[in-house]
Design a protein around this motif. Structure first.
Motif: not given
Length: 291
Positions: A231-239, A269-277
């Motif tokens: 799915e095309e989901v950006d990092a903010a949406e995953l977080v 990929e989801v984990f990295d987005a959460v850590v970055a946020a």
């Protein structure tokens, strides 16, 4: 010489579906282990057969205690027939412990194939049958049930579940939430019996129907997840999705896994987005403190 353990399928509804060998095995076994001896009596009367061997109960409550006894009978050369209330023993019914123990003692295990609610419902559902997985009964507790369904949200094979009628409406509502209200499904009720019914539709529609009350033996068949690719989901949406699940009570690890599965993305990929946020939030807080 060791004996033989025979797993015999019994009718799921119409007694006329009993395999011919079932009567022979019931008449000839040294021991008949039955999930419910009263239901066994009704079955033997319908088939016109009288077991010559000893009849014992073998159900969830005494399965652990009775298994060693039956294994000793088998080790001594007895032919032990195992029957459950409907369908094949071991499939969401007693039997697994006895089979495993018999195999451990090198006892021969064979079967009298019979009717199956799983395969019957799958064939009648109108959903893809080339690949499927059987999930049995879902947990009774709502939180555990929802967690199990979230784990299966990205499964592409057709899913088959058993469910109690008094929990069907809640289960279908939870399925609609986890899989999407439009995901196709079929509720198969009272298969092969007088009031057999197969209700097909989207999970949301079926949940609304079940809220009015449903009776009988229930098998639910659910279409697998569509193969749309990641799915095309950006990092903010995953977080955001992870945060919503955490606020609902999920642990972060479980939330990340569920979001990744639904989006068709690697968990990393989801984990990295959460850590970055999280790191970005700390940085902003630090700058605010220096000002």
């Amino acid at each position: 010489m060791t004996g033989t353990l025979v797993l015999a399928g019994t009718p799921i509804g119409d007694v006329r579906d009993a395999p011919p060998r079932l009567a022979e095995e019931l008449a000839g076994a040294d021991v008949v282990a039955a999930e419910d001896t009263r239901r066994l009596r009704r079955l033997t009367q319908a088939l016109g057969v009288t077991p010559r061997g000893r009849v014992v109960s073998y159900f969830e409550g005494n399965e652990s205690a009775r298994t060693p006894e039956l294994v000793e009978e088998l080790a001594g050369g007895a032919r032990v027939l195992l029957v459950t209330d409907a369908g094949m023993p071991s499939v969401s019914d007693p039997g697994y412990r006895l089979v495993a123990a018999a195999v451990e003692r090198d006892v021969r295990v064979t079967a009298v194939p019979g009717p199956s609610a799983v395969l019957t419902a799958l064939a009648l559902s109108g959903l893809p049958v080339d690949r499927f997985c059987f999930e049995g009964f879902l947990p009774r507790k709502a939180g555990e049930r929802r967690a199990r369904l979230r784990e299966a949200a990205a499964e592409r094979r057709t899913l088959v579940y058993f469910e109690a009628p008094h929990r069907l409406d809640d289960t279908l509502a939870d399925m609609a939430e986890a899989f999407g209200a439009e995901r196709r499904a079929a509720v198969c009720r009272e298969l092969t019996k007088t009031y057999e019914e197969v209700r097909r539709g989207g999970l949301g529609e079926l949940a609304a129907w079940a809220a009015e009350g449903v009776r009988g033996e229930i098998t639910v068949v659910v279409e697998g997840a569509p193969d749309h690719g990641p799915e095309e989901v950006d990092a903010a949406e995953l977080v955001r999705r992870v945060r919503v699940r955490e606020e609902a009570g999920e642990r972060r690890k479980e939330a990340i896994a569920a979001v990744a599965a639904q989006a068709g993305l690697p968990k990393r990929e989801v984990f990295d987005a959460v850590v970055a946020a999280k790191n970005a939030g700390r940085g902003g807080a630090a700058r605010s403190g220096r000002a």
